[in-house]
Design an enzyme around this catalytic site. Structure first.
Site, PDB file in Angstrom:
ATOM      1  N   ASP A  10       0.673  -1.230   0.187  1.00 44.10           N
ATOM      2  CA  ASP A  10       0.169  -0.219   0.170  1.00 44.10           C
ATOM      3  C   ASP A  10       0.708   1.728   0.041  1.00 44.10           C
ATOM      4  O   ASP A  10       2.345   1.002   0.501  1.00 44.10           O
ATOM      5  CB  ASP A  10      -1.164  -0.166   1.498  1.00 44.10           C
ATOM      6  CG  ASP A  10      -1.594   0.608   1.597  1.00 44.10           C
ATOM      7  OD1 ASP A  10      -2.590   1.512   0.483  1.00 44.10           O
ATOM      8  OD2 ASP A  10      -1.708   2.085   2.486  1.00 44.10           O
ATOM      9  N   LEU A  11       0.187   2.198  -0.606  1.00 43.21           N
ATOM     10  CA  LEU A  11       1.888   3.187  -0.196  1.00 43.21           C
ATOM     11  C   LEU A  11       1.312   4.199   0.862  1.00 43.21           C
ATOM     12  O   LEU A  11       2.094   4.284   1.557  1.00 43.21           O
ATOM     13  CB  LEU A  11       1.012   4.110  -2.029  1.00 43.21           C
ATOM     14  CG  LEU A  11       1.708   6.079  -1.809  1.00 43.21           C
ATOM     15  CD1 LEU A  11       3.584   5.602  -1.774  1.00 43.21           C
ATOM     16  CD2 LEU A  11       0.873   6.666  -3.004  1.00 43.21           C
ATOM     17  N   ASP A  12      -0.538   4.866   0.597  1.00 43.55           N
ATOM     18  CA  ASP A  12      -0.658   6.014   1.902  1.00 43.55           C
ATOM     19  C   ASP A  12      -0.115   5.493   3.032  1.00 43.55           C
ATOM     20  O   ASP A  12      -0.737   4.509   3.948  1.00 43.55           O
ATOM     21  CB  ASP A  12      -1.915   6.971   1.311  1.00 43.55           C
ATOM     22  CG  ASP A  12      -1.894   7.209   0.438  1.00 43.55           C
ATOM     23  OD1 ASP A  12      -0.705   7.955   0.515  1.00 43.55           O
ATOM     24  OD2 ASP A  12      -2.617   7.333  -0.477  1.00 43.55           O
ATOM     25  N   THR A  18       0.667  10.215   3.460  1.00 50.28           N
ATOM     26  CA  THR A  18       0.533  11.089   3.852  1.00 50.28           C
ATOM     27  C   THR A  18      -0.929  11.641   3.765  1.00 50.28           C
ATOM     28  O   THR A  18      -2.084  12.392   3.567  1.00 50.28           O
ATOM     29  CB  THR A  18       0.123  11.002   1.930  1.00 50.28           C
ATOM     30  OG1 THR A  18      -0.692   9.965   1.833  1.00 50.28           O
ATOM     31  CG2 THR A  18       1.101  11.201   1.026  1.00 50.28           C
ATOM     32  N   LYS A  46      -9.039   6.772   6.561  1.00 51.60           N
ATOM     33  CA  LYS A  46      -7.528   5.705   5.549  1.00 51.60           C
ATOM     34  C   LYS A  46      -8.117   5.095   4.974  1.00 51.60           C
ATOM     35  O   LYS A  46      -8.342   3.864   5.086  1.00 51.60           O
ATOM     36  CB  LYS A  46      -6.555   5.516   7.161  1.00 51.60           C
ATOM     37  CG  LYS A  46      -5.731   6.379   7.673  1.00 51.60           C
ATOM     38  CD  LYS A  46      -5.210   5.958   8.456  1.00 51.60           C
ATOM     39  CE  LYS A  46      -4.681   7.214   9.234  1.00 51.60           C
ATOM     40  NZ  LYS A  46      -3.360   6.606  10.054  1.00 51.60           N
ATOM     41  N   SER A 115      -2.165   0.912  -4.418  1.00 53.74           N
ATOM     42  CA  SER A 115      -2.759   2.147  -3.884  1.00 53.74           C
ATOM     43  C   SER A 115      -4.315   2.713  -4.755  1.00 53.74           C
ATOM     44  O   SER A 115      -4.967   2.100  -5.585  1.00 53.74           O
ATOM     45  CB  SER A 115      -1.732   2.946  -3.619  1.00 53.74           C
ATOM     46  OG  SER A 115      -2.906   3.871  -3.308  1.00 53.74           O
ATOM     47  N   ALA A 116      -5.421   2.204  -3.312  1.00 58.65           N
ATOM     48  CA  ALA A 116      -6.422   3.658  -3.327  1.00 58.65           C
ATOM     49  C   ALA A 116      -6.117   4.747  -4.148  1.00 58.65           C
ATOM     50  O   ALA A 116      -7.182   5.432  -5.027  1.00 58.65           O
ATOM     51  CB  ALA A 116      -7.193   3.568  -2.323  1.00 58.65           C
ATOM     52  N   LYS A 146     -10.684  -1.205  -2.299  1.00 56.58           N
ATOM     53  CA  LYS A 146     -10.783  -2.198  -1.134  1.00 56.58           C
ATOM     54  C   LYS A 146     -11.357  -1.858   0.074  1.00 56.58           C
ATOM     55  O   LYS A 146     -12.222  -0.516   0.230  1.00 56.58           O
ATOM     56  CB  LYS A 146      -9.232  -1.399  -0.133  1.00 56.58           C
ATOM     57  CG  LYS A 146      -7.800  -1.960  -1.155  1.00 56.58           C
ATOM     58  CD  LYS A 146      -6.546  -1.564  -0.446  1.00 56.58           C
ATOM     59  CE  LYS A 146      -6.143  -0.994  -1.389  1.00 56.58           C
ATOM     60  NZ  LYS A 146      -4.663  -0.416  -0.527  1.00 56.58           N
ATOM     61  N   GLU A 170      -0.205  -3.433   4.564  1.00 52.86           N
ATOM     62  CA  GLU A 170      -1.412  -2.624   4.505  1.00 52.86           C
ATOM     63  C   GLU A 170      -1.257  -1.369   5.906  1.00 52.86           C
ATOM     64  O   GLU A 170      -1.392  -2.132   7.139  1.00 52.86           O
ATOM     65  CB  GLU A 170      -2.163  -3.075   4.214  1.00 52.86           C
ATOM     66  CG  GLU A 170      -3.028  -3.406   2.938  1.00 52.86           C
ATOM     67  CD  GLU A 170      -3.830  -1.324   3.030  1.00 52.86           C
ATOM     68  OE1 GLU A 170      -3.931  -0.555   3.408  1.00 52.86           O
ATOM     69  OE2 GLU A 170      -3.707  -1.641   1.431  1.00 52.86           O
ATOM     70  N   ASP A 171      -1.721  -0.440   5.476  1.00 55.84           N
ATOM     71  CA  ASP A 171      -1.809   0.417   7.817  1.00 55.84           C
ATOM     72  C   ASP A 171      -3.351   0.519   7.946  1.00 55.84           C
ATOM     73  O   ASP A 171      -4.241   0.675   8.474  1.00 55.84           O
ATOM     74  CB  ASP A 171      -1.484   1.480   7.457  1.00 55.84           C
ATOM     75  CG  ASP A 171      -1.819   2.308   6.660  1.00 55.84           C
ATOM     76  OD1 ASP A 171      -2.708   2.094   5.346  1.00 55.84           O
ATOM     77  OD2 ASP A 171      -2.321   3.677   7.140  1.00 55.84           O
TER      78      ASP A 171
END
Ligand code: BG6
Ligand code: MG
Length: 218
Positions: A10-12, A18, A46, A115-116, A146, A170-171
């Site tokens: 995942d990115l953020d 971010t 999130k 990522s979303a 997601k 993932e967070d």
């Protein structure tokens, strides 16, 4: 021989933080509509798509708007968010991530982004990571957000890997659910209570020690 594995990140909240920029932009929007928006409420956004985030925000403020107005607000929010993104540098890569990617490169382990965010390629470019990923799947590539597993399944396909050989980092709760639904190993970053459905949970990205990576690869 050990079975080949791949990572999907995942990115953020995993590669970069971010969430603080999303928060500033959403808070400004809420204030302009006449209500407050707290950091605690920001937790609800999130891992959630931009459109869904606006829906949640408007519910918090008890505000009802036309579709046209919503479209205008989505553009307004993203324009402000991009002002922060455009100032990002490699300094904002979360601790331990560069070392993890180096380890994966040295061991010929492929990795993709899942990522979303529709801004994912821009953010990766800003922090100097755009060319490191074998594949990038972002908010522009998926039709189902997601916790639907689509984003990770496309990632596995692009990596030419079976889902069960992929490891997702993932967070967000929705992201962990998506990874589990994709039949992938899930590593949550954050609070173990919140991410209790993850196969493993690290409190932050510094937890990616060589020992831990070896453990999950075996
Ligand atoms: C997710 C974030 O990665 O991307 C969410 O966790 C965000 O907070 C979503 O809403 C969509 O991002 P963007 O950049 O397309 O607005
Ligand atoms: Mg995230």
């Amino acid at each position: 021989m050990k079975k080949e594995k791949a990572f999907i990140f995942d990115l953020d909240g995993v590669i970069v933080d971010t969430a603080k920029y999303h928060f500033l932009a959403w808070r400004n929007l809420a204030n302009s509509l006449g209500f407050e928006f707290t950091e605690e409420q920001n937790e609800l956004l999130k891992g959630v798509s931009r459109v869904k985030s606006l829906e949640i925000l408007l519910k918090i403020g008890n505000v009802e708007l036309t579709e046209d107005k919503k479209q205008t607000l989505l553009i307004q929010k993203n324009t402000e968010y991009l002002q922060y993104v455009n100032k990002m540098t490699a300094e904002e890569i979360l601790p331990g991530i560069n070392e993890l990617l180096d380890f994966l490169d040295q061991n010929n382990i492929k990795y993709a982004l899942g990522s979303a965010s529709k801004n994912a390629p821009l953010i990766l470019e800003k922090v100097g990571l755009l060319n490191r990923f074998t594949a990038i799947v972002d908010g522009n590539d998926v039709s189902k957000a997601k916790p639907d597993p689509e984003v990770f399944l496309i990632g596995a396909q692009k990596l030419n890997m079976k889902p069960e050989d992929c490891i997702v980092v993932e967070d967000a709760i929705a992201g962990v659910e998506a990874a589990n639904a994709a039949n992938m190993l899930s590593i949550g970053i954050g609070d173990a209570e919140v991410l209790k459905e993850a196969d493993y949970v690290l409190s932050d990205t510094t937890g990616f020690t060589t020992d831990f990576i070896q453990k999950i690869l075996n």
